[in-house]
Scaffold this active site. Structure first.
Site, PDB file in Angstrom:
ATOM      1  N   HIS A 156       0.720  -1.315   0.014  1.00  0.00           N
ATOM      2  CA  HIS A 156       0.071   0.125   0.051  1.00  0.00           C
ATOM      3  C   HIS A 156       0.861   1.334  -0.169  1.00  0.00           C
ATOM      4  CE1 HIS A 156      -2.662  -3.208   1.328  1.00  0.00           C
ATOM      5  NE2 HIS A 156      -3.556  -2.419   1.279  1.00  0.00           N
ATOM      6  N   ASP A 200      -8.501   7.713   7.660  1.00  0.00           N
ATOM      7  CA  ASP A 200      -9.659   8.362   7.903  1.00  0.00           C
ATOM      8  C   ASP A 200     -10.781   7.410   7.647  1.00  0.00           C
ATOM      9  OD1 ASP A 200      -8.777   8.286   5.246  1.00  0.00           O
ATOM     10  OD2 ASP A 200      -9.840  10.328   4.666  1.00  0.00           O
ATOM     11  N   LYS A 245      -3.549  11.234  -0.967  1.00  0.00           N
ATOM     12  CA  LYS A 245      -3.180   9.762  -1.419  1.00  0.00           C
ATOM     13  C   LYS A 245      -2.113   9.768  -2.438  1.00  0.00           C
ATOM     14  CE  LYS A 245      -5.052   5.448  -0.632  1.00  0.00           C
ATOM     15  NZ  LYS A 245      -6.321   4.530  -0.165  1.00  0.00           N
ATOM     16  N   HIS A 259      -5.533   2.078  -4.684  1.00  0.00           N
ATOM     17  CA  HIS A 259      -5.422   1.573  -3.299  1.00  0.00           C
ATOM     18  C   HIS A 259      -4.714   0.056  -3.387  1.00  0.00           C
ATOM     19  CE1 HIS A 259      -6.082   1.150   1.064  1.00  0.00           C
ATOM     20  NE2 HIS A 259      -6.375  -0.106   0.760  1.00  0.00           N
ATOM     21  N   SER A 276     -21.864  -8.265  39.051  1.00  0.00           N
ATOM     22  CA  SER A 276     -22.085  -9.466  38.378  1.00  0.00           C
ATOM     23  C   SER A 276     -21.235 -10.637  38.163  1.00  0.00           C
ATOM     24  CB  SER A 276     -22.928  -9.537  37.062  1.00  0.00           C
ATOM     25  OG  SER A 276     -24.178  -9.013  37.389  1.00  0.00           O
ATOM     26  N   GLU A 324     -17.463  -3.584  25.169  1.00  0.00           N
ATOM     27  CA  GLU A 324     -16.479  -4.662  25.300  1.00  0.00           C
ATOM     28  C   GLU A 324     -15.110  -4.764  24.238  1.00  0.00           C
ATOM     29  OE1 GLU A 324     -20.705  -5.629  26.517  1.00  0.00           O
ATOM     30  OE2 GLU A 324     -19.667  -4.782  24.876  1.00  0.00           O
ATOM     31  N   PHE A 384     -21.525 -11.608  25.708  1.00  0.00           N
ATOM     32  CA  PHE A 384     -20.851 -10.262  25.282  1.00  0.00           C
ATOM     33  C   PHE A 384     -19.472  -9.981  24.983  1.00  0.00           C
ATOM     34  CE2 PHE A 384     -24.039  -8.528  28.840  1.00  0.00           C
ATOM     35  CZ  PHE A 384     -25.316  -8.908  27.931  1.00  0.00           C
ATOM     36  N   ASP A 389     -33.477 -15.029  32.522  1.00  0.00           N
ATOM     37  CA  ASP A 389     -32.836 -13.678  31.638  1.00  0.00           C
ATOM     38  C   ASP A 389     -33.255 -13.925  30.254  1.00  0.00           C
ATOM     39  OD1 ASP A 389     -32.340 -12.159  33.701  1.00  0.00           O
ATOM     40  OD2 ASP A 389     -30.312 -12.696  33.855  1.00  0.00           O
TER      41      ASP A 389
END
Length: 615
Positions: free
Chosen positions: A28, A147, A239, A253, A335, A356, A381, A413
């Site tokens: 690149h 970006d 670029k 690219h 918990s 997370e 999670f 739950d």
């Protein structure tokens, strides 16, 4: 270096990026060329780093979040004298340290593996947290982002966390070159669009022409002098800067320049400038490992204790014995029970809130600084952060992850909270360790053992109380198992882990009263698995029945099967696992509905024995 010399250095970085990619036939270079001026000024004027001593406690840390721009990084290493011309041209070749995307497994100056975009800034936040609250040696953390990756949600998890923690030792540099892989980015060259977003997370923002050497120098100095806030430098760049055939053009690219020789000539030819990178100030590490005696919690036989409780208590005890242990949690510490550690060692406890990806990334950043992190949340999670776990493995990072509330046994739950895929996820990670304790003493021992392992270590804990069946002095070597029931009359073997161990024991006792003897193995080490014990059980009983509070795919059953994939005859193997989509019900109802409770195990065993050939 003066402005003219810095300009020449930037051109050298571009040329060397072109040359490395041309030699490899891939890479690149255009993404490297856009950021060359930024890298030149950083390397020559602002980075404090001793390449001879990459572990120096006061070294600034640099993270190339846009890891595909590795030719630029390697060109900078050459300019700093860390690598030579010959090695530069081995880029992307078999056996080379200079991989397509940099990793710390190969190069001592790389903090973390990048290439999966959106991870460099989150890991940088972890390193900066370590610098601010743990190391306290004054180093800065520089993160060079692209970006395109600012479309990743993990970037904004990191941005909010850095702003909340006032990480003024963190400086993000965004190479806003307008073009992504397939065309323009979402915001193009609109620097103000990015600035508004960072300001919303309480960052100091600086907008700059990324090809104006003097402006870049001033921007970096402003970032260094900003107190109480992290700084982002938003640099407008082009670029492929400097080569008309590719500059600011789509479709260039990820490929070498069409005519490398012509491009090098246009850039002014090959140079061999050397940079004297400023060294770090004198400093010493403040977190030498404490030599305290480890006093793990002890539980009496027959007590009913959730393994998550034992995890929290063991972690707090480990923190007493070792000053390098840190804990992170995703706003569920009450918990997961990591709050036990937080109450005893608040200076080493990090609340990452419900983010997370950032939690795992922060653990990776702290591990890169020599700390031993334990990061915990619900097992379900952690699936959000799988890519961060995968990249941590590529980095060779040593982190401990703990998933609580595993399986359908959590009860009412419902399925959104049930970790039913986590064993498969962590077993698939390179060189990982996967542990699933069934009682409190076993949990405590395994928590302590994890600290001494390499790579990714995962511990699965349960919500509900389970009986203590092992004494506090029992040993649980990783890679081992425990045979809990055995006789010369065993007709089959039940293999379980975690909560299903207790169901298996109930089933074995009920079967014994009916004259059917079965062997029971507690396979607490799911990876590495105890092949020897499993093979002996297969030889003795001819049939294995695995039972797990997990999906059928990739969990305990597959771990057991792996013990027989060396060409030997595979024994009869039957799996009990969660094959339905659970709803809300009591834990007992959940286990029965899934067919993994004692009654279901006993029924399956009787059916198997009726059709089995007695060995």
């Amino acid at each position: 270096m003066n402005t003219r010399q810095l300009t020449e250095l930037a051109q050298q970085l571009r040329v060397d990026s072109v040359r490395a990619s041309a030699a490899a036939g891939s890479g690149h270079p255009t993404s490297s060329m856009s950021a060359a001026d930024l890298m030149a000024v950083l390397l020559a004027h602002h980075l404090r780093y001793d390449f001879e001593r990459p572990a120096h406690p006061a070294n600034d840390r640099f993270v190339l979040s846009k890891g595909h721009a590795s030719p630029l990084l390697y060109a900078a290493y050459k300019a700093a004298g860390a690598i030579n011309e010959t090695e530069l041209l081995t880029f992307r070749k078999l056996g080379s340290r200079l991989e397509g995307h940099p990793t710390p497994r190969r190069l001592p100056w790389v903090e973390t593996a990048t290439g999966s975009l959106g991870q460099g800034l989150p890991v940088g936040v972890g390193i900066a947290l370590a610098g601010q609250r743990l190391d306290r040696t004054g180093y800065r953390v520089w993160v060079l982002c692209g970006d395109s990756e600012l479309a990743e949600g993990s970037v904004w998890e990191a941005a909010e966390h850095a702003g909340y923690e006032h990480l003024d030792n963190l400086i993000a540099i965004v190479d806003v070159n307008r073009l992504g892989q397939r065309g323009p980015t979402r915001h193009g060259h609109d620097l103000d669009a990015y600035a508004r977003r960072f300001k919303a997370f309480d960052w100091h923002t600086v907008e700059v022409d990324g090809h104006d050497i003097e402006a870049i120098d001033r921007a970096f100095a402003e970032a260094e002098s900003t107190a109480g806030q992290p700084t982002v430098i938003l640099a407008r760049t082009l670029k492929g800067k400097g080569v008309a055939a590719v500059q600011d053009r789509e479709g260039q690219h990820g490929k070498p320049l069409p005519d490398a020789d012509e491009a090098i000539a246009e850039l002014g030819g090959v140079r061999d400038l050397r940079v004297e990178v400023q060294g770090p100030p004198a400093a010493r590490m403040l977190h030498a490992v404490q030599g305290g005696h480890l006093e793990l919690p002890r539980y009496d036989l027959g007590d009913e204790v959730p393994t998550r409780d034992a995890y929290g208590q063991a972690l707090a005890a480990l923190g007493n014995a070792r000053g390098d242990v840190v804990a992170l949690d995703g706003e569920v510490g009450d918990s997961t029970r990591s709050e036990y550690f937080g109450k005893e060692h608040p200076e080493r406890y990090f609340e990452c809130y419900i983010a997370e990806q950032q939690m795992v990334a922060a653990a990776v950043g702290m591990a890169a600084r020599g700390w031993v992190p334990y990061a915990s949340t619900f097992a379900a999670f952690l699936t959000r952060a799988h890519d961060f776990v995968r990249m941590a493995s590529i980095s060779g990072s040593g982190i401990n992850l703990v998933g609580s509330h595993a399986g359908c046994a959590i009860g009412q739950d419902g399925p959104s909270q049930m970790g039913l895929e986590d064993l498969a996820m962590f077993r698939s990670v390179y060189d990982s360790t996967v542990l699933y304790p069934c009682d409190a003493n076993q949990t405590a021992r395994l928590v302590a053992s994890m600290a001494g392992r390499e790579g990714i270590r995962y511990l699965r804990t349960s919500r509900g109380k389970t009986p203590v069946i092992y004494g506090p002095t029992e040993e649980f070597p990783i890679g081992g198992s425990k045979v809990l029931r055995a006789s010369h009359e065993d007709r089959l073997t039940v293999v379980a882990a975690g909560g299903t161990v207790h169901e298996a024991l109930k089933a074995a006792d009920a079967l014994a009263r009916q004259g059917v003897r079965v062997r029971v193995i507690d396979l607490y080490s799911v990876k590495p698995v105890d092949r020897e014990t499993l093979r002996e059980a297969a030889d003795r009983t001819g049939c294995l029945l695995t039972v797990e509070d997990h999906r059928e795919e990739g969990g305990l059953g597959d771990a057991v099967l792996d013990a027989f994939l060396d060409g030997r005859p595979v024994p009869r193997l039957v799996r009990l696992a969660v094959r339905t989509m659970p709803g809300s019900a009591t834990p007992e109802e959940q286990l029965h509905a899934a067919g993994i409770d004692a009654e279901s195990i006993a029924a399956s065993a009787r059916l198997l024995v009726e059709h089995a050939v007695v060995p």
